[in-house]
Design an enzyme around this catalytic site. Structure first.
Site, PDB file in Angstrom:
ATOM      1  N   ASP A  46       0.841  -1.203   0.000  1.00 30.48           N
ATOM      2  CA  ASP A  46       0.000   0.000   0.000  1.00 30.48           C
ATOM      3  C   ASP A  46       0.881   1.260   0.000  1.00 30.48           C
ATOM      4  O   ASP A  46       0.372   2.382  -0.032  1.00 30.48           O
ATOM      5  CB  ASP A  46      -1.024  -0.004   1.151  1.00 30.48           C
ATOM      6  CG  ASP A  46      -0.392  -0.069   2.527  1.00 30.48           C
ATOM      7  OD1 ASP A  46       0.846  -0.189   2.618  1.00 30.48           O
ATOM      8  OD2 ASP A  46      -1.146  -0.005   3.520  1.00 30.48           O
ATOM      9  N   SER A  47       2.208   1.058  -0.034  1.00 30.80           N
ATOM     10  CA  SER A  47       3.130   2.172  -0.326  1.00 30.80           C
ATOM     11  C   SER A  47       2.788   2.756  -1.697  1.00 30.80           C
ATOM     12  O   SER A  47       3.215   3.864  -2.034  1.00 30.80           O
ATOM     13  CB  SER A  47       4.585   1.689  -0.298  1.00 30.80           C
ATOM     14  OG  SER A  47       4.743   0.518  -1.085  1.00 30.80           O
ATOM     15  N   ASP A  85      -1.087  -6.108  -0.176  1.00 28.90           N
ATOM     16  CA  ASP A  85      -1.393  -5.475   1.109  1.00 28.90           C
ATOM     17  C   ASP A  85      -2.895  -5.260   1.263  1.00 28.90           C
ATOM     18  O   ASP A  85      -3.560  -4.795   0.323  1.00 28.90           O
ATOM     19  CB  ASP A  85      -0.722  -4.094   1.184  1.00 28.90           C
ATOM     20  CG  ASP A  85       0.556  -4.121   1.992  1.00 28.90           C
ATOM     21  OD1 ASP A  85       0.810  -5.119   2.696  1.00 28.90           O
ATOM     22  OD2 ASP A  85       1.319  -3.142   1.899  1.00 28.90           O
ATOM     23  N   LYS A 115      -1.174  -9.354   2.909  1.00 25.53           N
ATOM     24  CA  LYS A 115      -0.347  -8.925   4.040  1.00 25.53           C
ATOM     25  C   LYS A 115      -1.138  -7.939   4.901  1.00 25.53           C
ATOM     26  O   LYS A 115      -1.828  -7.067   4.361  1.00 25.53           O
ATOM     27  CB  LYS A 115       0.955  -8.272   3.559  1.00 25.53           C
ATOM     28  CG  LYS A 115       1.814  -7.743   4.705  1.00 25.53           C
ATOM     29  CD  LYS A 115       3.231  -7.399   4.274  1.00 25.53           C
ATOM     30  CE  LYS A 115       3.374  -6.076   3.573  1.00 25.53           C
ATOM     31  NZ  LYS A 115       2.956  -4.908   4.385  1.00 25.53           N
ATOM     32  N   GLU A 117      -0.934  -5.493   8.604  1.00 20.92           N
ATOM     33  CA  GLU A 117      -0.073  -4.903   9.635  1.00 20.92           C
ATOM     34  C   GLU A 117      -0.656  -5.170  11.026  1.00 20.92           C
ATOM     35  O   GLU A 117      -1.867  -5.052  11.215  1.00 20.92           O
ATOM     36  CB  GLU A 117       0.033  -3.388   9.419  1.00 20.92           C
ATOM     37  CG  GLU A 117       0.755  -3.023   8.139  1.00 20.92           C
ATOM     38  CD  GLU A 117       0.878  -1.510   7.944  1.00 20.92           C
ATOM     39  OE1 GLU A 117       0.590  -0.741   8.883  1.00 20.92           O
ATOM     40  OE2 GLU A 117       1.271  -1.113   6.834  1.00 20.92           O
ATOM     41  N   GLU A 184       9.729  -4.439   9.936  1.00 19.68           N
ATOM     42  CA  GLU A 184      10.131  -3.130   9.385  1.00 19.68           C
ATOM     43  C   GLU A 184      10.616  -2.190  10.480  1.00 19.68           C
ATOM     44  O   GLU A 184       9.988  -2.052  11.533  1.00 19.68           O
ATOM     45  CB  GLU A 184       8.944  -2.481   8.645  1.00 19.68           C
ATOM     46  CG  GLU A 184       9.291  -1.082   8.114  1.00 19.68           C
ATOM     47  CD  GLU A 184       8.314  -0.519   7.102  1.00 19.68           C
ATOM     48  OE1 GLU A 184       7.352  -1.215   6.727  1.00 19.68           O
ATOM     49  OE2 GLU A 184       8.535   0.640   6.682  1.00 19.68           O
TER      50      GLU A 184
END
Ligand code: KIV
Length: 280
Positions: A46-47, A85, A115, A117, A184
């Site tokens: 999602d960057s 993401d 993915k 978080e 990260e």
């Protein structure tokens, strides 16, 4: 025939001590570059929101954005495993809603895994998604969707309390059935400890060399991004200036009428042209 990378492949790589490579990609053309280079796994991160869509952080990214870009990446990929993401607020509300959204992402894009978080607090959600047969990558440490809570993109786990919490998070994700965990922005010692503690692979970004694999953002690897440069980023090419230069050269040739040249130009039979001129 190309053998696809799967969750079994990366588990075996950890077991034999072979490093796992991951790069992000957000479209067909980038996916082809990453895949042809032999990178094992492609993350549609999602960057995307920051490096492609120009947002200040990843929070405005929607599930539609991820599906749209995810489909393009899958179309451009032959060998690598594609992970997508889950964007902000598509998995935090309830495990049921998270499963529906994860299912949509997998069904509509053809990617292999999602993915998420978070650690302990999303363990039930990970369990639910994995229970439906969808592989899940965890992501702990500096988690960009929690930028507000962290007070910026800052290194996590330097103090005892947060370091212990990150170990708990990693263990909770493993227990919940995640197939790998992205670490990260944490000290290398913690990256090494968690990597040795877990049976599943860790993929690091700013987490030191001892992780089972490494991930970097496509634009950072290629030197396409000139503004945001965290300490953990290394560029392996400097393409931004080359691209600007190519655009300048193109514009200059158009202005000077030296492009298109005869070799870029189609011709027709002169007699046909003469008839057209006569008629009009
Ligand atoms: O969104 C992303 O690109 C990521 C990686 C940097 C791990 O989450």
């Amino acid at each position: 025939m190309t053998t696809k990378v799967t969750v079994r492949t990366i588990a075996q790589m950890k077991n034999r001590g072979e490093k796992i490579t991951m790069a992000t990609a957000y479209d067909f053309a980038a996916a082809r570059v990453v895949d042809e280079a032999g990178i094992d796994t492609i993350l549609v991160g999602d960057s995307l929101g920051m490096v492609v869509l120009g947002y200040e952080n990843t929070l405005p990214v929607t599930i539609e954005d991820m599906i749209h870009h995810g489909k393009a990446v899958v179309r451009g990929t032959k060998r690598a495993m594609v992970i997508i993401d889950m964007p902000f607020l598509t998995y935090q509300v309830s495990p049921e809603e998270a499963l529906r959204n994860a299912g949509r992402i997998i069904q509509e894009t053809g990617a292999t895994a999602v993915k998420l978080e978070g650690g302990v607090e999303i363990a039930d959600t990970v369990k639910k998604i994995v229970g439906a047969g969808i592989p899940v990558f965890g992501h702990i440490g500096l988690t960009p969707q929690a930028v507000g809570q962290m007070g910026g993109f800052v290194v996590q786990g330097r103090d005892e309390k947060v370091a212990a919490q990150l170990v708990e998070d990693a263990l909770a994700l493993q227990e919940a059935g995640a197939c790998a965990v992205v670490l990260e922005g944490i000290p290398w010692q913690l990256g090494k400890f968690i990597t040795e503690k877990l049976a599943l692979p860790t993929i690091g970004i700013g987490a030191g060399v001892h992780c089972d694999g490494q991930v970097l953002v496509y634009h950072d690897i290629l030197g396409l991004q000139t503004d945001l440069r965290p300490k953990f980023v290394k560029s392996f090419g400097q393409f931004y200036q080359l691209m600007v230069e190519a655009m300048r050269n193109y514009a200059a040739e158009v202005k000077a009428a030296t492009f298109p040249a005869p070799e870029h130009t189609f011709t027709m039979d002169e007699t046909i042209m003469a008839k057209i001129q006569e008629k009009y």
